[in-house]
Enzyme design. Sequence first.
Site, PDB file in Angstrom:
ATOM      1  N   HIS A   1      18.182 -10.428   3.198  1.00  0.00           N
ATOM      2  CA  HIS A   1      18.114 -11.403   2.119  1.00  0.00           C
ATOM      3  C   HIS A   1      17.284 -12.643   2.476  1.00  0.00           C
ATOM      4  CE1 HIS A   1      21.079  -8.873   0.326  1.00  0.00           C
ATOM      5  NE2 HIS A   1      21.385  -9.722  -0.637  1.00  0.00           N
TER       6      HIS A   1
ATOM      7  N   HIS B   1      -6.898  14.378 -19.395  1.00  0.00           N
ATOM      8  CA  HIS B   1      -6.172  13.132 -19.164  1.00  0.00           C
ATOM      9  C   HIS B   1      -7.082  11.999 -18.713  1.00  0.00           C
ATOM     10  CE1 HIS B   1      -3.690  10.114 -17.164  1.00  0.00           C
ATOM     11  NE2 HIS B   1      -2.681  10.561 -17.883  1.00  0.00           N
TER      12      HIS B   1
END
Length: 656
Positions: free
Chosen positions: A468, A259
């Site tokens: 938020h 890989h």
Amino acid sequence: MSNVSHNDMANAIRALAMDAVQAANSGHPGMPMGMADVATVLFSKHLKHAPAQPHWPDRDRFVLSAGHGSMLLYALLHLTGYADLTLDELRKFRQLGSRTAGHPEFGHAAGIETTTGPLGQGLATAVGMALAERVLNARYGDALVDHRTWVIAGDGCLMEGISHEAISLAGHLKLNKLIVLFDDNQISIDGPVDLTCNDDQIARFAASGWATRSVDGHDAAAIDAALAWAKTQDRPVLVACRTVIGYGAPTKAGTAATHGSPLGPDEIKGAREKLGWAHAPFEIPAEIRAAWAATAAAGTAAAKDWEARLAASADAAEFDRVTAGRLPAGYEAAFAAYKAKLVADKPKWATRKSSQMALEAINPAVPETLGGSADLTGSNNTRTAGWKPVGPGAYGQRYVHYGVREHAMAAAMNGIALHKGLIPYGGTFLVFSDYSRPAIRLGALMGQRVVHVMTHDSIGLGEDGPTHQPVEHMAALRAIPNLLVFRPADAVETAEAWDVALRQDSRPSLLALTRQDLPAVRLEDGPNLVARGGYELRAADGQARVTLLATGSEIAIALEARDLLQAGGVPTRVVSMPCFELFDEQPEAYRAEVLGPGTVKVAVEAAIRQGWDAYIGTEGGFVGMTGFGASGPFQELYKHFGITPEAVAEAARRRL
């Protein structure tokens, strides 16, 4: 008749991948060796491209989402005749200054359609490319726009969360010109994929509305049939290609050992023997080179035919303009008239409303804008009058409902911009830039004209509370190189920020906008001052002793603090700093003049201090946030956190 076989052509890719990774002593040979058969069929029989005209607008786009396998792309571009990818460049794989970076980088060489490497980004970017193709096709017809977007993605791409967002969006929009080839080799860096993932990818894509098929990734005839089938579908397509990673390596094929590491001399020697490749490193026999070069003939002919159609088209001039990225001739006058009206009317709007009103002027004058929002249209104010949703059967519309998919939205907008012909913008809350950030960063790395509209920019959003309320986000976004971050103070500054963003040709922009209404502070018409990044908004009455610097909603606070200081006999000036990045590009003398040499400096921003010391010094005062926010009416929050005119004035007095 050539005696070169499919295997010969595929093995050329495998050999170049083995040799380049070994020469660099770094890289990922397994994926290129495993996907060489699929890539050979794609490039030789299905991909519409013209290496001698690599920027031909109606070419197919090829995205290597599994960017770690970059030698697959470099080998393909070299063998098919892209001039930038010479054999010398392949020999310099992963070396400083080469075109063949460790992961494909947009702009390094023609044929690299996007930067990939962070897994899943390429797949989501390709969704944007495929969407752009459908939108432009609806505008200009099959004669000018009719091409596909092909993607090679791996297990890692499909594990990343962004893949879910991208797959779902593409399926919903029925982007039938998008074809994903899944390198189903069942191997990841840590070992077999089933160590971490047992997903049925075929079922997953099918559940999102994709057409799907599985194929033996080493059977050229079966691959050819699958790709031919894929081109007939009325929805996006996944072809899962079962492959062997490191195909041909005698002891390491099918294992994680191939890989992310060179195979080593002995394994490469054994692979050459097993594949029947009796050629020296980086040596490609002339007959195999010729076979690869011949694959470009169909695309070259298609490009020539397309040029004739463009020349005969009534849309030729406009098509050339939008694909070149030039703003239309009528834009300047439309923007000037709108700005003059703002100065006359002095509206008291939230800057998110100011952004919408700017777009109401811009969008009719700039038909290539393509807007959208991540399920916050009514809050972001990104949709203008008369706009309807883009969707199946309605690709000619101009507004994309991206859904709650902030990350995919940002990546798709990169793809739209890379495709060329459209200027994408999309909205969400500033706090959710955390969800978008990897794609924002890639857009900056690639230098793409994308506009991110981020509203609800501070504790000023009020009752939704600290989850938020952005606090650290301005600093975090300003830390991204080549990204313009705007925080405008009123309608005029917001319009000017949009004007600057639209004029960019090599970087994205982000607008941080308020939920709460703000007073007009720019009271005179004139040149675009936001374009300078920072400027004196109000001069001192008398010889200035204090300079107050602010952005966005805190400009009004700074102006009130100025009045308090002036009333106390302290001449004070106010500097607006809507864009740090543009200010830093100004001449040194201008910057020094704006910052006010010899004056006490205090900055005010409803965010953390980080980044401000470059302008106020470590001895300067800062009024802002030092932690997270709270839930409550915004007026009370500003008082609670001490972001008030009185606090700003006191910070200045303490330093006199």
